[in-house]
Design a protein around this motif. Sequence first.
Motif, PDB file in Angstrom:
ATOM      1  N   CYS A  25     -34.460   6.560 -26.926  1.00 30.56           N
ATOM      2  CA  CYS A  25     -33.900   7.828 -26.449  1.00 30.56           C
ATOM      3  C   CYS A  25     -34.689   8.250 -25.216  1.00 30.56           C
ATOM      4  O   CYS A  25     -35.924   8.186 -25.223  1.00 30.56           O
ATOM      5  N   LYS A  29     -38.894  13.407 -27.414  1.00 26.89           N
ATOM      6  CA  LYS A  29     -39.974  14.398 -27.489  1.00 26.89           C
ATOM      7  C   LYS A  29     -39.743  15.447 -28.573  1.00 26.89           C
ATOM      8  O   LYS A  29     -40.578  16.337 -28.730  1.00 26.89           O
ATOM      9  N   PHE A  32     -39.554  16.860 -34.530  1.00 21.92           N
ATOM     10  CA  PHE A  32     -39.188  16.475 -35.900  1.00 21.92           C
ATOM     11  C   PHE A  32     -38.659  15.041 -35.976  1.00 21.92           C
ATOM     12  O   PHE A  32     -38.432  14.503 -37.046  1.00 21.92           O
ATOM     13  N   GLU A 131     -29.429  21.293 -33.524  1.00 27.02           N
ATOM     14  CA  GLU A 131     -30.541  21.607 -34.440  1.00 27.02           C
ATOM     15  C   GLU A 131     -30.618  23.106 -34.727  1.00 27.02           C
ATOM     16  O   GLU A 131     -30.616  23.515 -35.867  1.00 27.02           O
TER      17      GLU A 131
HETATM   18  S1  SF4 Z   1     -33.638  14.288 -31.783  1.00 24.23           S
HETATM   19 FE1  SF4 Z   1     -34.550  14.374 -29.727  1.00 24.23          FE
HETATM   20  S2  SF4 Z   1     -35.950  12.622 -29.633  1.00 24.23           S
HETATM   21 FE2  SF4 Z   1     -34.611  12.274 -31.410  1.00 24.23          FE
HETATM   22  S3  SF4 Z   1     -32.951  11.022 -30.602  1.00 24.23           S
HETATM   23 FE3  SF4 Z   1     -32.252  13.171 -30.415  1.00 24.23          FE
HETATM   24  S4  SF4 Z   1     -32.862  13.835 -28.342  1.00 24.23           S
HETATM   25 FE4  SF4 Z   1     -33.992  11.918 -28.817  1.00 24.23          FE
END
Ligand code: SF4
Length: 289
Positions: A25, A29, A32, A131
């Motif tokens: 990705c 960063k 979690f 999120e």
């Molecule tokens: S949660 Fe954040 S670090 Fe994990 S894949 Fe998605 S954008 Fe990338």
Amino acid sequence: MHYEGNIIRPPSEANSILLQVSVGCSRNKCTFCGTYQGERFRIKSDATIMADIDFAAHHCRRQRRVFLCDGDVLVIPQRRLLAILEAINQKLPWVTRVGTYANAKSIAMKSAQELEALRKIKLGIAYMGLESGDDVTLKAINKGATAKTMIAMGRKLRAAGIKLSVTVLLGIAGPERSAVHARETGRVLSAIDPEYVGALSLMLIPGTALERDHRRGDFELIGPKTMLRELREMIAATDLTRGLFHANHASNYLPIKVRLPRDKTATLALIDEALAGSVSLKPEFLRAL
Ligand code: SF4
């Protein structure tokens, strides 16, 4: 097929051809997230991708969908991404839909016209990790986008005719901001109005910044009841035109799969029953990511 590292896909893409066009990705960063720990983001070579499409053309003739892995395929320059989709279209003509993960930053890199061009060549769905709709929480988890940006990018995808599935994380705000997180997430989901919402319950992944915070006592994991109250508050604050709200992931304590607004009242009543103890919750040992 050529695979590198940790391959993940949304539950709804379980029967799709998994075509890995990038590794890792580009953000990597979020505090979690342990999915691509230690993985340097890179786009795979055209030769490797085209060889995999050729392989799928011979061996995956019953699968009607393709999912492009890994983390945020939309960062691939438009010309290259169009070439990949064109090759899928030409060599796997039975495929009806291509899906991918997308984050706010990678959506921002594409113009409305570019997204429409991708949709015309079968990019039919994107999965975006929101999120939380709470800016304080988004900053704390280092998501790299504000709620306002998330709304704008979600709408931009939808305006291009690409279906959108948005993931939210119960428990990610900790106990103090649980109620704010729930309400703000409902507000942002309502503003984006996606076709699908998936609510997962936070589980701490060893090696992540959040898990370290937890071990140091700087982040508190909320319990099943608070998690349910958060889900209740979130659903109460979410107004979708006609979207599916799923909280039936293996990480969730109470499986829920409903259409909003049709099932809102019944769902809130079910959660109230669970909170009152008359509906049993999934035991901790059966939860998984
Ligand atoms: S949660 Fe954040 S670090 Fe994990 S894949 Fe998605 S954008 Fe990338």
